[in-house]
Design a protein around this motif. Structure first.
Motif, mmCIF file in Angstrom:
data_model
loop_
_atom_site.group_PDB
_atom_site.id
_atom_site.type_symbol
_atom_site.label_atom_id
_atom_site.label_comp_id
_atom_site.label_asym_id
_atom_site.label_seq_id
_atom_site.Cartn_x
_atom_site.Cartn_y
_atom_site.Cartn_z
ATOM 1 N N ASN A 15 0.834 -1.207 0.000
ATOM 2 C CA ASN A 15 0.000 0.000 0.000
ATOM 3 C C ASN A 15 0.861 1.246 0.000
ATOM 4 O OD1 ASN A 15 -2.627 -0.793 -0.195
ATOM 5 N ND2 ASN A 15 -3.147 -0.495 1.933
ATOM 6 N N ASN A 16 1.870 1.276 0.865
ATOM 7 C CA ASN A 16 2.757 2.436 0.938
ATOM 8 C C ASN A 16 3.480 2.653 -0.385
ATOM 9 O OD1 ASN A 16 2.033 2.947 3.570
ATOM 10 N ND2 ASN A 16 3.745 1.809 4.429
ATOM 11 N N TYR A 17 3.895 1.573 -1.021
ATOM 12 C CA TYR A 17 4.595 1.672 -2.295
ATOM 13 C C TYR A 17 3.714 2.288 -3.374
ATOM 14 C CZ TYR A 17 6.835 0.389 -6.649
ATOM 15 O OH TYR A 17 7.376 0.435 -7.903
ATOM 16 N N LYS A 48 -9.305 -0.077 2.672
ATOM 17 C CA LYS A 48 -9.865 1.213 2.249
ATOM 18 C C LYS A 48 -8.835 1.992 1.431
ATOM 19 C CE LYS A 48 -12.447 4.973 4.370
ATOM 20 N NZ LYS A 48 -12.910 5.495 5.649
ATOM 21 N N GLN A 49 -7.580 1.994 1.879
ATOM 22 C CA GLN A 49 -6.516 2.669 1.132
ATOM 23 C C GLN A 49 -6.307 2.015 -0.226
ATOM 24 O OE1 GLN A 49 -2.870 2.829 3.332
ATOM 25 N NE2 GLN A 49 -3.836 3.703 5.133
ATOM 26 N N LEU A 50 -6.310 0.684 -0.235
ATOM 27 C CA LEU A 50 -6.097 -0.052 -1.477
ATOM 28 C C LEU A 50 -7.200 0.251 -2.476
ATOM 29 C CD1 LEU A 50 -4.217 -2.131 -2.789
ATOM 30 C CD2 LEU A 50 -5.654 -3.912 -1.829
ATOM 31 N N LEU A 51 -8.442 0.307 -2.008
ATOM 32 C CA LEU A 51 -9.560 0.615 -2.898
ATOM 33 C C LEU A 51 -9.512 2.056 -3.391
ATOM 34 C CD1 LEU A 51 -12.464 -1.331 -1.187
ATOM 35 C CD2 LEU A 51 -11.351 -1.853 -3.363
ATOM 36 N N GLY A 52 -8.695 2.893 -2.770
ATOM 37 C CA GLY A 52 -8.527 4.262 -3.225
ATOM 38 C C GLY A 52 -7.412 4.427 -4.233
ATOM 39 N N CYS A 53 -6.721 3.345 -4.548
ATOM 40 C CA CYS A 53 -5.588 3.405 -5.476
ATOM 41 C C CYS A 53 -6.087 3.556 -6.910
ATOM 42 C CB CYS A 53 -4.751 2.139 -5.338
ATOM 43 S SG CYS A 53 -3.427 2.055 -6.537
ATOM 44 N N ILE A 64 -11.035 -13.812 5.305
ATOM 45 C CA ILE A 64 -12.086 -13.102 6.034
ATOM 46 C C ILE A 64 -11.814 -11.606 6.034
ATOM 47 C CG2 ILE A 64 -13.216 -12.843 8.270
ATOM 48 C CD1 ILE A 64 -12.476 -15.812 8.778
ATOM 49 N N ILE A 65 -12.813 -10.858 5.602
ATOM 50 C CA ILE A 65 -12.724 -9.403 5.599
ATOM 51 C C ILE A 65 -13.489 -8.829 6.781
ATOM 52 C CG2 ILE A 65 -13.353 -7.304 4.350
ATOM 53 C CD1 ILE A 65 -12.970 -8.839 1.766
ATOM 54 N N GLY A 66 -14.590 -9.430 7.119
ATOM 55 C CA GLY A 66 -15.432 -8.903 8.191
ATOM 56 C C GLY A 66 -16.484 -7.970 7.629
ATOM 57 N N LYS A 67 -16.026 -6.872 7.039
ATOM 58 C CA LYS A 67 -16.939 -5.950 6.366
ATOM 59 C C LYS A 67 -16.158 -5.127 5.357
ATOM 60 C CE LYS A 67 -16.669 -2.239 9.784
ATOM 61 N NZ LYS A 67 -17.416 -1.352 10.647
ATOM 62 N N LEU A 68 -16.866 -4.609 4.388
ATOM 63 C CA LEU A 68 -16.244 -3.734 3.397
ATOM 64 C C LEU A 68 -16.197 -2.319 3.938
ATOM 65 C CD1 LEU A 68 -17.941 -4.926 0.095
ATOM 66 C CD2 LEU A 68 -15.589 -5.318 0.798
ATOM 67 N N PRO A 69 -15.215 -1.529 3.508
ATOM 68 C CA PRO A 69 -15.204 -0.114 3.907
ATOM 69 C C PRO A 69 -16.457 0.575 3.397
ATOM 70 C CG PRO A 69 -13.147 -0.727 2.825
ATOM 71 C CD PRO A 69 -14.091 -1.871 2.654
ATOM 72 N N GLN A 70 -16.917 1.579 4.103
ATOM 73 C CA GLN A 70 -18.076 2.350 3.663
ATOM 74 C C GLN A 70 -17.735 3.096 2.389
ATOM 75 O OE1 GLN A 70 -21.228 2.425 5.065
ATOM 76 N NE2 GLN A 70 -20.384 0.696 6.182
ATOM 77 N N TYR A 71 -18.722 3.289 1.549
ATOM 78 C CA TYR A 71 -18.539 4.011 0.297
ATOM 79 C C TYR A 71 -18.188 5.469 0.558
ATOM 80 C CZ TYR A 71 -19.803 6.548 -3.907
ATOM 81 O OH TYR A 71 -19.791 7.380 -4.982
ATOM 82 N N GLU A 72 -17.096 5.906 -0.035
ATOM 83 C CA GLU A 72 -16.711 7.323 -0.008
ATOM 84 C C GLU A 72 -16.278 7.669 -1.421
ATOM 85 O OE1 GLU A 72 -13.994 8.394 3.154
ATOM 86 O OE2 GLU A 72 -14.681 6.676 4.309
ATOM 87 N N GLN A 74 -14.718 10.003 -2.976
ATOM 88 C CA GLN A 74 -13.357 10.436 -3.263
ATOM 89 C C GLN A 74 -12.334 9.320 -3.093
ATOM 90 O OE1 GLN A 74 -15.098 11.280 -0.620
ATOM 91 N NE2 GLN A 74 -13.832 11.410 1.184
ATOM 92 N N LEU A 75 -12.694 8.237 -2.391
ATOM 93 C CA LEU A 75 -11.771 7.127 -2.191
ATOM 94 C C LEU A 75 -12.126 5.904 -3.029
ATOM 95 C CD1 LEU A 75 -11.265 7.290 1.674
ATOM 96 C CD2 LEU A 75 -9.718 8.093 -0.110
ATOM 97 N N LEU A 76 -13.093 6.047 -3.896
ATOM 98 C CA LEU A 76 -13.541 4.905 -4.672
ATOM 99 C C LEU A 76 -12.563 4.598 -5.799
ATOM 100 C CD1 LEU A 76 -15.946 3.023 -4.603
ATOM 101 C CD2 LEU A 76 -17.004 4.456 -6.324
ATOM 102 N N CYS A 77 -12.255 3.333 -5.956
ATOM 103 C CA CYS A 77 -11.297 2.889 -6.969
ATOM 104 C C CYS A 77 -11.946 2.945 -8.349
ATOM 105 C CB CYS A 77 -10.826 1.485 -6.634
ATOM 106 S SG CYS A 77 -9.491 0.943 -7.691
ATOM 107 N N SER A 78 -11.713 4.015 -9.058
ATOM 108 C CA SER A 78 -12.374 4.210 -10.347
ATOM 109 C C SER A 78 -11.809 3.319 -11.441
ATOM 110 C CB SER A 78 -12.282 5.671 -10.770
ATOM 111 O OG SER A 78 -10.927 6.038 -10.906
ATOM 112 N N SER A 79 -10.598 2.769 -11.253
ATOM 113 C CA SER A 79 -9.985 1.947 -12.290
ATOM 114 C C SER A 79 -10.247 0.450 -12.123
ATOM 115 C CB SER A 79 -8.477 2.197 -12.322
ATOM 116 O OG SER A 79 -7.928 1.913 -11.054
#
Length: 133
Positions: A15-17, A48-53, A64-72, A74-79
């Motif tokens: 993620n940092n990379y 959540k960070q990854l989905l914002g990439c 196991i994820i548990g739950k998905l991040p809430q929809y935001e 500006q952070l949605l992965c458009s690609s």
């Protein structure tokens, strides 16, 4: 293409990379995450960070994820065009978030949802071509 297996710290490093690198070099990124503890607060934050990439095209998560991040918006992965969730054991309906991924074309859910009901809205999944449950 990048794979993370069992270690949340590897996903953190990835993620940092991708968040700190020159995105012109990373145009098509595929990530496979296997058995990471994404149901922790740290795991959810990383997801959540990854989905914002903006360079992420394919994402395959087995664990196991548990739950998905809430929809935001500006952070949605458009690609993101391909998403595979395996053994996620989501208790909440994931469709409210997933249907807002603007370029998602292929969605595969294997043992991903253990709740009672999934609902897709009429305007959801604008480009979806393949749905496998």
């Amino acid at each position: 293409m990048y794979g993370v297996e069992g270690k949340l710290k590897d996903l953190t490093m990835f993620n940092n990379y991708i968040l700190n690198s020159n995105h012109h070099r990373l145009q098509h990124t595929s990530v496979t995450i296997t058995q990471c503890d994404l149901c922790s607060e740290d795991g959810l934050s990383l997801l959540k960070q990854l989905l914002g990439c903006v360079c992420l095209v394919e994402l395959d998560i087995n664990g196991i994820i548990g739950k998905l991040p809430q929809y935001e918006h500006q952070l949605l992965c458009s690609s993101l065009t391909t998403l595979v969730l395996r053994n996620s054991l989501l208790k909440e309906d994931p469709m409210a978030t997933l249907e807002k991924l603007p370029n998602l074309r292929k969605l595969t859910l294997f043992n991903a949802f253990v709740g009672k009901e999934m609902v897709c809205s009429a305007n959801g999944f604008p480009h979806l071509k393949s749905l496998t449950l």
